[in-house]
Design a protein around this motif. Sequence first.
Motif, PDB file in Angstrom:
ATOM      1  N   LEU A 234      11.212 -55.753  40.380  1.00 43.60           N
ATOM      2  CA  LEU A 234      12.346 -54.841  40.530  1.00 43.60           C
ATOM      3  C   LEU A 234      11.828 -53.420  40.703  1.00 43.60           C
ATOM      4  CD1 LEU A 234      15.657 -55.003  38.638  1.00 43.60           C
ATOM      5  CD2 LEU A 234      14.445 -52.833  38.698  1.00 43.60           C
ATOM      6  N   PHE A 235      12.311 -52.732  41.735  1.00 42.73           N
ATOM      7  CA  PHE A 235      11.882 -51.374  42.060  1.00 42.73           C
ATOM      8  C   PHE A 235      13.072 -50.425  41.924  1.00 42.73           C
ATOM      9  CE2 PHE A 235       9.113 -54.308  44.158  1.00 42.73           C
ATOM     10  CZ  PHE A 235       7.857 -53.731  44.128  1.00 42.73           C
ATOM     11  N   VAL A 236      12.910 -49.392  41.107  1.00 41.11           N
ATOM     12  CA  VAL A 236      13.970 -48.402  40.897  1.00 41.11           C
ATOM     13  C   VAL A 236      13.492 -47.058  41.438  1.00 41.11           C
ATOM     14  CG1 VAL A 236      15.516 -47.317  39.242  1.00 41.11           C
ATOM     15  CG2 VAL A 236      14.640 -49.629  38.803  1.00 41.11           C
ATOM     16  N   VAL A 275       8.955 -54.597  36.361  1.00 41.35           N
ATOM     17  CA  VAL A 275       9.723 -53.392  36.674  1.00 41.35           C
ATOM     18  C   VAL A 275       8.790 -52.300  37.180  1.00 41.35           C
ATOM     19  CG1 VAL A 275      11.232 -51.595  35.757  1.00 41.35           C
ATOM     20  CG2 VAL A 275      11.476 -53.961  34.965  1.00 41.35           C
ATOM     21  N   ASN A 276       9.143 -51.721  38.324  1.00 42.22           N
ATOM     22  CA  ASN A 276       8.383 -50.621  38.919  1.00 42.22           C
ATOM     23  C   ASN A 276       9.299 -49.413  39.035  1.00 42.22           C
ATOM     24  OD1 ASN A 276       5.750 -52.118  40.152  1.00 42.22           O
ATOM     25  ND2 ASN A 276       7.565 -53.414  40.377  1.00 42.22           N
ATOM     26  N   LEU A 277       8.962 -48.333  38.342  1.00 42.83           N
ATOM     27  CA  LEU A 277       9.773 -47.117  38.362  1.00 42.83           C
ATOM     28  C   LEU A 277       9.085 -46.057  39.210  1.00 42.83           C
ATOM     29  CD1 LEU A 277      10.709 -46.858  34.562  1.00 42.83           C
ATOM     30  CD2 LEU A 277      11.924 -48.081  36.383  1.00 42.83           C
ATOM     31  N   ASN A 278       9.803 -45.560  40.192  1.00 45.43           N
ATOM     32  CA  ASN A 278       9.245 -44.499  41.039  1.00 45.43           C
ATOM     33  C   ASN A 278       9.486 -43.139  40.381  1.00 45.43           C
ATOM     34  OD1 ASN A 278       8.134 -43.107  43.223  1.00 45.43           O
ATOM     35  ND2 ASN A 278      10.082 -43.034  44.326  1.00 45.43           N
ATOM     36  N   ARG A 325       7.196 -63.233  45.488  1.00 47.12           N
ATOM     37  CA  ARG A 325       8.153 -62.737  44.497  1.00 47.12           C
ATOM     38  C   ARG A 325       9.452 -62.278  45.149  1.00 47.12           C
ATOM     39  NH1 ARG A 325       5.060 -62.004  39.865  1.00 47.12           N
ATOM     40  NH2 ARG A 325       2.827 -61.819  40.284  1.00 47.12           N
ATOM     41  N   ILE A 326      10.528 -62.428  44.417  1.00 43.55           N
ATOM     42  CA  ILE A 326      11.791 -61.841  44.847  1.00 43.55           C
ATOM     43  C   ILE A 326      11.719 -60.344  44.613  1.00 43.55           C
ATOM     44  CG2 ILE A 326      14.258 -61.668  44.362  1.00 43.55           C
ATOM     45  CD1 ILE A 326      14.258 -64.567  43.656  1.00 43.55           C
ATOM     46  N   LEU A 327      12.045 -59.552  45.611  1.00 39.06           N
ATOM     47  CA  LEU A 327      12.008 -58.096  45.511  1.00 39.06           C
ATOM     48  C   LEU A 327      13.423 -57.574  45.380  1.00 39.06           C
ATOM     49  CD1 LEU A 327       9.406 -57.328  48.333  1.00 39.06           C
ATOM     50  CD2 LEU A 327       8.985 -57.904  45.927  1.00 39.06           C
ATOM     51  N   ILE A 328      13.694 -56.878  44.284  1.00 37.93           N
ATOM     52  CA  ILE A 328      15.002 -56.263  44.055  1.00 37.93           C
ATOM     53  C   ILE A 328      14.824 -54.750  44.064  1.00 37.93           C
ATOM     54  CG2 ILE A 328      16.960 -56.050  42.487  1.00 37.93           C
ATOM     55  CD1 ILE A 328      16.321 -58.783  41.395  1.00 37.93           C
ATOM     56  N   PHE A 329      15.534 -54.076  44.959  1.00 34.51           N
ATOM     57  CA  PHE A 329      15.452 -52.623  45.079  1.00 34.51           C
ATOM     58  C   PHE A 329      16.760 -52.006  44.602  1.00 34.51           C
ATOM     59  CE2 PHE A 329      12.707 -54.352  48.430  1.00 34.51           C
ATOM     60  CZ  PHE A 329      11.508 -53.746  48.106  1.00 34.51           C
ATOM     61  N   ILE A 330      16.650 -51.001  43.733  1.00 32.29           N
ATOM     62  CA  ILE A 330      17.823 -50.264  43.251  1.00 32.29           C
ATOM     63  C   ILE A 330      17.639 -48.806  43.642  1.00 32.29           C
ATOM     64  CG2 ILE A 330      19.268 -49.729  41.259  1.00 32.29           C
ATOM     65  CD1 ILE A 330      18.142 -52.145  39.856  1.00 32.29           C
ATOM     66  N   ILE A 331      18.566 -48.304  44.436  1.00 29.86           N
ATOM     67  CA  ILE A 331      18.393 -46.988  45.056  1.00 29.86           C
ATOM     68  C   ILE A 331      19.746 -46.311  45.166  1.00 29.86           C
ATOM     69  CG2 ILE A 331      18.584 -48.046  47.360  1.00 29.86           C
ATOM     70  CD1 ILE A 331      16.589 -45.981  48.384  1.00 29.86           C
ATOM     71  N   ILE A 352      14.585 -60.642  49.417  1.00 26.86           N
ATOM     72  CA  ILE A 352      14.967 -59.270  49.084  1.00 26.86           C
ATOM     73  C   ILE A 352      16.435 -59.189  48.695  1.00 26.86           C
ATOM     74  CG2 ILE A 352      15.145 -56.901  49.952  1.00 26.86           C
ATOM     75  CD1 ILE A 352      12.932 -57.633  51.965  1.00 26.86           C
ATOM     76  N   ILE A 353      16.731 -58.375  47.678  1.00 27.66           N
ATOM     77  CA  ILE A 353      18.096 -57.977  47.318  1.00 27.66           C
ATOM     78  C   ILE A 353      18.099 -56.467  47.113  1.00 27.66           C
ATOM     79  CG2 ILE A 353      19.984 -58.196  45.662  1.00 27.66           C
ATOM     80  CD1 ILE A 353      18.990 -60.930  44.956  1.00 27.66           C
ATOM     81  N   ILE A 354      19.138 -55.792  47.602  1.00 26.14           N
ATOM     82  CA  ILE A 354      19.259 -54.335  47.479  1.00 26.14           C
ATOM     83  C   ILE A 354      20.551 -54.000  46.733  1.00 26.14           C
ATOM     84  CG2 ILE A 354      19.424 -52.134  48.720  1.00 26.14           C
ATOM     85  CD1 ILE A 354      18.072 -53.555  51.098  1.00 26.14           C
ATOM     86  N   PHE A 355      20.433 -53.130  45.738  1.00 25.18           N
ATOM     87  CA  PHE A 355      21.604 -52.553  45.078  1.00 25.18           C
ATOM     88  C   PHE A 355      21.586 -51.054  45.346  1.00 25.18           C
ATOM     89  CE2 PHE A 355      20.727 -56.395  42.614  1.00 25.18           C
ATOM     90  CZ  PHE A 355      21.979 -56.981  42.585  1.00 25.18           C
ATOM     91  N   TYR A 356      22.698 -50.507  45.794  1.00 27.98           N
ATOM     92  CA  TYR A 356      22.725 -49.113  46.221  1.00 27.98           C
ATOM     93  C   TYR A 356      23.990 -48.414  45.734  1.00 27.98           C
ATOM     94  CZ  TYR A 356      26.066 -50.773  49.710  1.00 27.98           C
ATOM     95  OH  TYR A 356      27.162 -51.338  50.315  1.00 27.98           O
ATOM     96  N   ASN A 357      23.962 -47.088  45.820  1.00 31.20           N
ATOM     97  CA  ASN A 357      25.139 -46.266  45.528  1.00 31.20           C
ATOM     98  C   ASN A 357      25.856 -45.863  46.809  1.00 31.20           C
ATOM     99  OD1 ASN A 357      26.824 -44.139  44.026  1.00 31.20           O
ATOM    100  ND2 ASN A 357      25.663 -42.875  45.452  1.00 31.20           N
TER     101      ASN A 357
END
Length: 390
Positions: A234-236, A275-278, A325-331, A352-357
Amino acid sequence: MAKINISKRFLVLFVIVTCFSYLQGDHIANSIFYGILILFIMAILYNCLLYKSIEINITSYKKVICAGESMRIKFFIFGSNFFAMNYIFLHNKGIASLKKDFKGQFVSLNIGDSKILEHDVNFIQRGVYPIGDFNITLKDIFSIVDITFSIKKEEQILVYPKLYDIGREINLGNTLVEGVVNKYSLKEDLYSIKDLREYVGGDRLKDINWKVSAKKGDLYVKTFDNILGEDVALFVNMHKENYFLDSNGGLEEKLIDFSLSLIKTIVEKDLEVIVNLNNRECHKEIINKDNFKNFYNNMIFKPSDGEENFKDFINLSIGRDLKERILIFIILNVEETFLEVLGRLNEDKHKIIIFYNKCEEKTKRYIDNLSIRAINFNEILVGGNESDMD
């Protein structure tokens, strides 16, 4: 340590009176000089006495709350039993960080008087707020001398991210990628069929492939390839620009609220998430049910202060070890630079799954054409109920 300042006007007057007394040398001139000097000494002594007598207390308050909650904070300020306090300027560091228009407040107290100062504040962002940190300025009646000092009390409010029960809101089906966080799936439903093998004692009847078994004349069961657990990354995007998207940082807080809620939803199934936090430290950690609470508590000290572009951060973070791996991006905002790396990852057959605002319609169509699931996390948060840490 107290700092004493003398009025510039008074200093000019004192110099003039001193020169006049020295040049004139008569009784009247000397009387004026000594009168000004005594007034100056009394002003210093007056402020020093007030400095020793002033006291501030903070009433009972919730020491731990969640972002988005409000609270009324009360300060009790007590004066001297012998002197009136005509000018007290009070500044609180914690209140100033919460209310941008707060520059301090003026208070005056009669002999033996006390006052209650109330502030209604909304804790929009997570963090540690030192409400016991005061800067105080006192002045005498004639504003000749002012004394500035600090009062530091070990009083603080810890504001944690808010958690939501989003399992019911995330209903992504049961396909390979879409079943990542389906609350109603059994743990076995989060696996893909890899192969068949002959039935052995202890295998579950529900895993028997009846069609194949009928053809072969023996019982065969489905084996599974784990696509979750440590295989989820998971990438935030916690870049510092997140705070520029609104005036109070509320969007950034929603990003963290959703990220933690999603992680909690996954680990509650006894699964693990990388979990990967940018952020500035480019934090990376494997989270499971046992250490999620520590990770959650530490997020209070992790602001969005990343300087690495999200595209570059992803490129540096994803290697061969994440191939399966499944890659989940939250942006917050889906930008073109992110689409560049997204296209490459899709070509490499990543799941890949993307969650966005926020995502422009044109950009959303592009993502849909890649057969990548992209979901607005605000809609999920609106429908989710607030959840406790425990």
